[in-house]
Design a protein around this motif. Sequence first.
Motif, PDB file in Angstrom:
ATOM      1  N   VAL A 146       0.847  -1.185   0.000  1.00 33.97           N
ATOM      2  CA  VAL A 146       0.000   0.000   0.000  1.00 33.97           C
ATOM      3  C   VAL A 146       0.879   1.230   0.000  1.00 33.97           C
ATOM      4  CG1 VAL A 146      -1.851  -1.195   1.208  1.00 33.97           C
ATOM      5  CG2 VAL A 146      -0.089  -0.032   2.522  1.00 33.97           C
ATOM      6  N   THR A 147       0.280   2.370  -0.262  1.00 32.71           N
ATOM      7  CA  THR A 147       1.020   3.618  -0.222  1.00 32.71           C
ATOM      8  C   THR A 147       1.508   3.864   1.198  1.00 32.71           C
ATOM      9  OG1 THR A 147      -0.287   4.538  -2.003  1.00 32.71           O
ATOM     10  CG2 THR A 147       0.888   6.088  -0.601  1.00 32.71           C
ATOM     11  N   ALA A 148       2.820   3.815   1.376  1.00 32.51           N
ATOM     12  CA  ALA A 148       3.399   3.918   2.717  1.00 32.51           C
ATOM     13  C   ALA A 148       3.607   5.367   3.102  1.00 32.51           C
ATOM     14  CB  ALA A 148       4.728   3.169   2.751  1.00 32.51           C
ATOM     15  N   LEU A 149       3.272   5.658   4.364  1.00 32.32           N
ATOM     16  CA  LEU A 149       3.446   7.017   4.869  1.00 32.32           C
ATOM     17  C   LEU A 149       2.849   8.043   3.910  1.00 32.32           C
ATOM     18  CD1 LEU A 149       6.987   7.198   6.499  1.00 32.32           C
ATOM     19  CD2 LEU A 149       4.779   7.137   7.607  1.00 32.32           C
ATOM     20  N   GLY A 150       1.653   7.785   3.456  1.00 30.51           N
ATOM     21  CA  GLY A 150       1.013   8.711   2.533  1.00 30.51           C
ATOM     22  C   GLY A 150       0.699  10.040   3.176  1.00 30.51           C
ATOM     23  N   GLU A 151       0.642  10.041   4.519  1.00 31.68           N
ATOM     24  CA  GLU A 151       0.368  11.299   5.199  1.00 31.68           C
ATOM     25  C   GLU A 151       1.630  12.134   5.302  1.00 31.68           C
ATOM     26  OE1 GLU A 151       1.807   8.546   8.419  1.00 31.68           O
ATOM     27  OE2 GLU A 151       0.521   8.407   6.637  1.00 31.68           O
ATOM     28  N   TRP A 152       1.436  13.439   5.392  1.00 29.21           N
ATOM     29  CA  TRP A 152       2.564  14.360   5.497  1.00 29.21           C
ATOM     30  C   TRP A 152       3.159  14.286   6.893  1.00 29.21           C
ATOM     31  CZ3 TRP A 152       4.921  16.822   1.661  1.00 29.21           C
ATOM     32  CH2 TRP A 152       4.233  16.958   0.445  1.00 29.21           C
ATOM     33  N   ARG A 153       4.487  14.358   6.968  1.00 24.54           N
ATOM     34  CA  ARG A 153       5.195  14.355   8.234  1.00 24.54           C
ATOM     35  C   ARG A 153       6.228  15.481   8.232  1.00 24.54           C
ATOM     36  NH1 ARG A 153       4.279  10.051  11.353  1.00 24.54           N
ATOM     37  NH2 ARG A 153       6.103  10.605  12.620  1.00 24.54           N
ATOM     38  N   ARG A 154       6.796  15.726   9.422  1.00 25.55           N
ATOM     39  CA  ARG A 154       7.814  16.758   9.545  1.00 25.55           C
ATOM     40  C   ARG A 154       9.113  16.093   9.985  1.00 25.55           C
ATOM     41  NH1 ARG A 154       7.077  22.174  10.075  1.00 25.55           N
ATOM     42  NH2 ARG A 154       4.915  21.887  10.669  1.00 25.55           N
TER      43      ARG A 154
END
Length: 463
Positions: A146-154
């Motif tokens: 699946v799309t890994a770490l699709g969320e934005w991170r800092r």
Amino acid sequence: ADKVLDAAFAYAAAIRHSGPVARVTSELVELAALGFKFEEKGAELSRAQGVATGLRHFPPAEVLSGPALHSADDPATLSSFLEALDPARAFAQHVSKRYEADAVAALGGEKEAEDEQERSKEAATGAEVAQAATAATGANSGGGGVTALGEWRREAWYGTKYRVAALSEADLARWSDIPARAAAAEALEPALAMPEPNPFVPSDFAIRAPDDGAPPPHPPPAPTRLLSAHEDKTGQAGGINLWHKMDRVFRKPRLAVYTQLKSAGAYASAEASVYANLFTKLLQDELSPYAYHAEVAEVSYSLYNTARGLALKVAGYSHKLPVLLERIVERAAALRGEAVREDRFEIYREQQVLDYENFWRSQPYAVADYAASYTLEATKWHVREYMAFLADPERCTAQGLRRFAEEALFAAGLEVDVLVHGNATEEEAHRLADIVRSSLFAPGQAGGLPMLPSRAPAARCVH
């Protein structure tokens, strides 16, 4: 980004489709052998580290030559490397401000305290990024990831916003169609194809210094002046100061030509200095397809503007160096009378704005050193003056650069200093000076006139 990836994978497909090309591999083998044979002496520590690393991969008899030399007798290994140019193995990194709004929307409302919390998660974040890359590779290989770490991170240390995602199945399917991608490479403008035979591969390695067994003089003698800008061999003003020094110590078939094009118009104002800088950038831009072959064959150049005009250095194997020098000065003279491409001009204008803005983020000692030189030098334009001119697209224009190059760059005349150092005789040094003279002092609009001594720019300090 999509166009860049499309072009990259199209070229990779074209190479895989054609397989190893004997002419290209033979040329690379020859250049590697030359580089090894005439390698310059480096730092002892770096050499020792390289040998220690090489012993892990090569037998002791090949620890020096193994990392440097190539073999053209192993097409199977070359083919295996070509097969590895598989889009499913790719890891693409895209850095752009186009994602800033999405990242801010996703991470908005975070406070400085939360940044500290992110730093405490550095180890976990690093593990997640590695896991995400593995998952993305699995998805790209058809493993159903699946799309890994699709969320934005800092990011923990600098607060950089990022995300990791798998390449889309549609893109992978398109890029993996080798015949179609190879055909796409040929259809591009200009077409992507294997490079032409390199015109800079040297074949003359004769050492010009006499081999009489005598030790080189110590201390080394100063360069010999062969020409004066105000009086050439015929008694006329030739515009060129020529110095020559033959290498009698290292005895390598290498040569360096240092050229300073002194012009009062190149630093007459802050605007002139900016235009002179942009002129060098656009000239390098035009030379890049040609200079690539030279760099592969270890013949390189550098070009930049100074308070006295323009500075050019060409260095590499002595046999083919004159070819590159001639091309550079020919294009420098021709570009003064040609139209400036608006799109390329804007790219370098914006790039220069960013460079000057980043100057104030330099190390404090660098900014202090600049402030000291600005205070002490009698005529020195300030970075803020450059920025003000560059940031105004109504004043700093492609048409303005053309007028500057055509009417002001060498309007007050031109004086050229040339130092030829290395594997060259005095006669060859004169021929190199003639190459510079024939282009820069050619009759007509593109050529300049010898500068009067009273107009020569000079650096002066405030007392």
